[in-house]
Motif scaffolding. Structure first.
Motif, PDB file in Angstrom:
ATOM      1  N   PRO A 123       0.819  -1.209   0.000  1.00 40.25           N
ATOM      2  CA  PRO A 123       0.000   0.000   0.000  1.00 40.25           C
ATOM      3  C   PRO A 123       0.859   1.268   0.000  1.00 40.25           C
ATOM      4  O   PRO A 123       2.051   1.208   0.266  1.00 40.25           O
ATOM      5  CB  PRO A 123      -0.787  -0.102   1.311  1.00 40.25           C
ATOM      6  CG  PRO A 123      -0.074  -1.099   2.146  1.00 40.25           C
ATOM      7  CD  PRO A 123       0.693  -1.989   1.228  1.00 40.25           C
ATOM      8  N   GLU A 124       0.226   2.402  -0.294  1.00 42.67           N
ATOM      9  CA  GLU A 124       0.930   3.690  -0.262  1.00 42.67           C
ATOM     10  C   GLU A 124       1.331   4.012   1.173  1.00 42.67           C
ATOM     11  O   GLU A 124       0.518   3.840   2.092  1.00 42.67           O
ATOM     12  CB  GLU A 124      -0.027   4.798  -0.728  1.00 42.67           C
ATOM     13  CG  GLU A 124      -0.135   4.955  -2.219  1.00 42.67           C
ATOM     14  CD  GLU A 124       1.187   5.355  -2.847  1.00 42.67           C
ATOM     15  OE1 GLU A 124       1.737   6.397  -2.448  1.00 42.67           O
ATOM     16  OE2 GLU A 124       1.675   4.595  -3.713  1.00 42.67           O
ATOM     17  N   LEU A 151       6.046   2.464   5.769  1.00 36.58           N
ATOM     18  CA  LEU A 151       4.588   2.539   5.585  1.00 36.58           C
ATOM     19  C   LEU A 151       3.967   3.534   6.563  1.00 36.58           C
ATOM     20  O   LEU A 151       2.957   4.167   6.258  1.00 36.58           O
ATOM     21  CB  LEU A 151       3.943   1.170   5.787  1.00 36.58           C
ATOM     22  CG  LEU A 151       4.102   0.151   4.657  1.00 36.58           C
ATOM     23  CD1 LEU A 151       3.294  -1.093   4.968  1.00 36.58           C
ATOM     24  CD2 LEU A 151       3.685   0.723   3.303  1.00 36.58           C
ATOM     25  N   ALA A 152       4.587   3.675   7.737  1.00 35.90           N
ATOM     26  CA  ALA A 152       4.054   4.610   8.732  1.00 35.90           C
ATOM     27  C   ALA A 152       4.455   6.059   8.432  1.00 35.90           C
ATOM     28  O   ALA A 152       4.113   6.962   9.195  1.00 35.90           O
ATOM     29  CB  ALA A 152       4.538   4.208  10.128  1.00 35.90           C
ATOM     30  N   GLY A 153       5.204   6.271   7.348  1.00 35.47           N
ATOM     31  CA  GLY A 153       5.517   7.632   6.909  1.00 35.47           C
ATOM     32  C   GLY A 153       6.877   8.155   7.362  1.00 35.47           C
ATOM     33  O   GLY A 153       7.192   9.321   7.135  1.00 35.47           O
ATOM     34  N   ILE A 190      10.608  -3.502  -0.925  1.00 36.17           N
ATOM     35  CA  ILE A 190      10.729  -2.678   0.292  1.00 36.17           C
ATOM     36  C   ILE A 190      11.468  -1.384  -0.043  1.00 36.17           C
ATOM     37  O   ILE A 190      11.051  -0.287   0.348  1.00 36.17           O
ATOM     38  CB  ILE A 190      11.468  -3.465   1.409  1.00 36.17           C
ATOM     39  CG1 ILE A 190      10.620  -4.675   1.812  1.00 36.17           C
ATOM     40  CG2 ILE A 190      11.751  -2.573   2.614  1.00 36.17           C
ATOM     41  CD1 ILE A 190      11.300  -5.649   2.760  1.00 36.17           C
ATOM     42  N   LEU A 191      12.531  -1.510  -0.824  1.00 36.40           N
ATOM     43  CA  LEU A 191      13.306  -0.314  -1.171  1.00 36.40           C
ATOM     44  C   LEU A 191      12.474   0.643  -2.028  1.00 36.40           C
ATOM     45  O   LEU A 191      12.611   1.853  -1.936  1.00 36.40           O
ATOM     46  CB  LEU A 191      14.595  -0.706  -1.903  1.00 36.40           C
ATOM     47  CG  LEU A 191      15.550  -1.623  -1.106  1.00 36.40           C
ATOM     48  CD1 LEU A 191      16.801  -1.940  -1.908  1.00 36.40           C
ATOM     49  CD2 LEU A 191      15.932  -0.996   0.240  1.00 36.40           C
ATOM     50  N   ALA A 192      11.564   0.059  -2.823  1.00 36.77           N
ATOM     51  CA  ALA A 192      10.732   0.897  -3.697  1.00 36.77           C
ATOM     52  C   ALA A 192       9.798   1.815  -2.911  1.00 36.77           C
ATOM     53  O   ALA A 192       9.228   2.759  -3.464  1.00 36.77           O
ATOM     54  CB  ALA A 192       9.927   0.014  -4.646  1.00 36.77           C
ATOM     55  N   LEU A 193       9.655   1.559  -1.632  1.00 31.54           N
ATOM     56  CA  LEU A 193       8.826   2.454  -0.806  1.00 31.54           C
ATOM     57  C   LEU A 193       9.572   3.736  -0.453  1.00 31.54           C
ATOM     58  O   LEU A 193       9.052   4.589   0.264  1.00 31.54           O
ATOM     59  CB  LEU A 193       8.421   1.752   0.500  1.00 31.54           C
ATOM     60  CG  LEU A 193       7.441   0.588   0.385  1.00 31.54           C
ATOM     61  CD1 LEU A 193       7.300  -0.102   1.736  1.00 31.54           C
ATOM     62  CD2 LEU A 193       6.075   1.082  -0.090  1.00 31.54           C
TER      63      LEU A 193
END
Ligand code: FAD
Ligand code: SF4
Ligand code: SF4
Ligand code: SF4
Length: 547
Positions: A123-124, A151-153, A190-193
């Motif tokens: 998810p974003e 994910l938590a920003g 994961i890195l793509a986040l």
């Protein structure tokens, strides 16, 4: 009463609204049925904290992406875990008491592989929090924490001394158990986040790096990288190596020459991997020497069986007394009453060109030297229930902390640390939701479920196993994965079979629609308990009425 548009499953005897609804019979009741959600033993046993029952439920309907998303909430490496996890979930699965456990791990692998093939994305992330977190170590603990924190920003940087990320998943676990393209795909996601990765960067002072990089918190996941040594009297020409170093060099494409007769000393999974790797690299005799007996060996049964199938031989109750040029002196051991190995004074010679020591690993914790508040426990770092060390803002997990050393435990630690770091950065404390009561086998109605023998995963033929690093265990195809997911008994959680709805003599069960489950119309329920008795999965409890 809600209509039954799609029709009940064939096993449900659905009654039409009958004359019993003419009179409100609920007032006779001394007990009432209550729908519950219990904790399936598989969920309880997964160290990553996956909601297995829930994702199997999606998978058995063909909702593969939804199933994958459910796994990803807890574990960002399902294709990897579907290959290397030791599957404590299956050991606890209630279905084991019926025939054989559900092949949870093989379905997880199928979903993980499906996500890679289809390019599904996480998810974003939440909007930027403005906080920066340093993660030291790109093994499963560090990657899991980085994923959850991103994910938590939060802005996450991972630093790792190795040239490539993955920790022991890349430099310990051989490619015949974990192909490197699978590893790369799941780490890449994961890195793509937006997670930054600095490889070839050894952190020598955690406080120094945090100050310099203006990090608000750190998660340490440096693992246990140093191989334990044993004193073995050895001649100058004896060749003795450490298993972790050996596997690392093989993973880097620079395998050391060990000769044709290789002895591996130790009884854990690392010993099995070292021996199996030596075999693939040309050893004709790969022998594991271990002080105790087979039943006291820490290696998992499946790994011992796979090693034996590949021609690895085991010498139980033996220690290496001396290493010479091309030969070892082995002393036979016996177990005393307490189960400890004791020397017998009986010796024999064993031909060996090299000895690989697989006696366990220890963390290297120099980066914490002089950090106030940090406490150590037998060479590991102590953390509190919130995964924080004794130094505010420095958290730790995985192999460097006192716990079981598996990749799945490391993933669970990374997630838990991330939840706590997130709360700590916001000036709050994180508390996990309370656990539901466990769904036990005796609450199930096994007669309800059809016979369904467990699916067997395909395996590479032995000839190719001992000459290549090709993956040994294959995955399930879609039809087998679906079949396996459908073997789940949904312990303690309603799967909308309609039984309660069909068997209630008072038509007091109201169907709320797909995915909405049911409720009891207490005006009509007499508390007879038939629904409770007939529920296949123990999802209804009978509780006394308060009089
Ligand atoms: C041969 C072998 C086979 C195994 N097989 C399995 C298996 O099949 N299933 C399973 O569940 N578990 C298995 N394990 C155990 C599992 O690999 C570990 O428990 C797990 O990898 C621990 O994760 P971690 O993140 O704590 O540390 P690691 O995976 O060890 O990662 C630590 C990372 O930190 C980096 N690092 C260390 N110090 C520093 C520093 N100062 N600065 C920067 N970076 C640093 C390292 O380079 C490394 O990349 C195996 C272990 C071995 C050795
Ligand atoms: S990670 Fe391991 S314990 Fe958890 S569901 Fe997968 S196989 Fe089971
Ligand atoms: S049958 Fe399903 S819900 Fe029950 S323990 Fe096994 S996998 Fe979990
Ligand atoms: S009987 Fe079927 S529909 Fe009713 S609670 Fe149990 S699983 Fe759900």
């Amino acid at each position: 009463m809600t209509s039954h548009a799609s029709g009940p499953p064939p096993f449900a005897i659905t009654l039409d609204v009958g004359s019993s609804r003419a009179n409100k019979t609920g007032s006779w009741r001394t007990q009432r049925p209550v729908y519950t959600d219990k904790l399936p033993p598989c969920n309880n046993a997964c160290p990553a904290g996956e909601n297995i029952q829930q994702w199997l439920y999606h998978a058995e309907e063909g909702g593969y992406q939804a199933a994958w998303r459910q796994i990803m909430a807890d574990n960002p490496l399902p294709a990897i875990m579907g290959r290397i996890c030791y599957r404590p979930c299956e050991t606890s699965c209630n279905r084991a008491q019926l025939d054989a456990p559900v092949g949870i791990n093989s379905v997880e692998r199928f979903l993980g592989d499906q996500a890679i093939a289809e390019g599904w994305s996480p998810p974003e992330p939440a909007p930027p929090s403005g906080h920066r977190v340093l993660v030291v170590g790109a093994g499963p603990a560090g990657l899991s924490a980085a994923y959850q924190l991103a994910l938590a920003g939060h802005r996450v940087t991972i630093r790792d001394s190795a040239p490539e990320p993955g920790g022991m998943m890349r430099y310990g676990i051989p490619a015949y158990r974990l192909p490197r393209d699978v590893l790369a795909a799941e780490i890449g996601r994961i890195l793509a986040l937006g997670v930054e990765l600095d490889t070839g960067h050894t952190v020598t002072s955690i406080t120094g790096e945090m100050t310099e990089g203006k990090f608000d918190a750190a998660f340490l996941a440096v693992g246990a990288q140093a191989g334990r040594r044993a004193y073995i009297p050895a001649g100058d020409s004896a060749r003795i190596l450490d298993a972790v170093r050996y596997l690392h060099e093989v993973a880097e494409g620079e395998p050391p020459q060990l000769g044709r007769r290789v002895v591996v000393y130790g009884g854990g999974n690392t010993a099995m991997d070292a021996a199996r790797t030596a075999r693939r690299l040309g050893a004709t005799d790969a022998i594991v020497v271990y002080r105790r007996t087979r039943d006291r060996m820490p290696a998992h049964d499946s790994e011992v069986a796979e090693a034996a199938a590949e021609g690895i031989t085991m010498r139980w109750l033996s220690t290496i007394a001396e290493a010479g040029d091309g030969t070892l002196t082995i002393e036979k051991m016996r177990l005393d009453e307490a189960g400890f190995p004791q020397p017998t004074g009986e010796f024999e010679e064993l031909a060996a060109d090299a000895v690989v020591l697989a006696l366990g690993q220890e963390p290297e914790l120099g980066l914490l030297d002089g950090v106030p508040g940090v406490e150590f426990d037998h060479g590991t770092v102590r953390v509190g229930p919130n995964m924080m060390t004794g130094h505010p803002g420095i958290f730790a997990g995985g192999d460097m902390t006192p716990s079981e050393r598996t990749a799945t435990v490391a993933i669970g630690h990374g997630k838990k640390a991330a939840r706590n770091i997130d709360a700590w950065l916001r000036g709050q404390a994180w508390s996990p939701s309370a656990k539901h009561p466990l769904a036990t086998f005796d609450e199930l109605n096994p007669w309800y479920y059809a016979d369904a023998p467990a699916t067997v995963r395909p395996e590479l033929e032995i000839a190719r196993r001992v000459t290549t690093f090709d993956e040994v265990t294959g995955g399930l195809d879609e039809s087998n994965a679906l079949f396996e997911a459908r073997r789940c008994l949904s312990c303690g959680n309603c799967f909308e079979c309609d039984n309660c709805y069909g068997v209630c003599p008072d038509n007091a069960v109201i169907k709320l629609g797909p995915g909405q489950r049911y409720e009891i119309d207490l005006d009509y329920c007499k508390g007879c308990g038939i629904c409770v008795a007939e529920c296949p999965c123990g999802a209804i409890d009978l509780v006394p009425e308060e009089i």
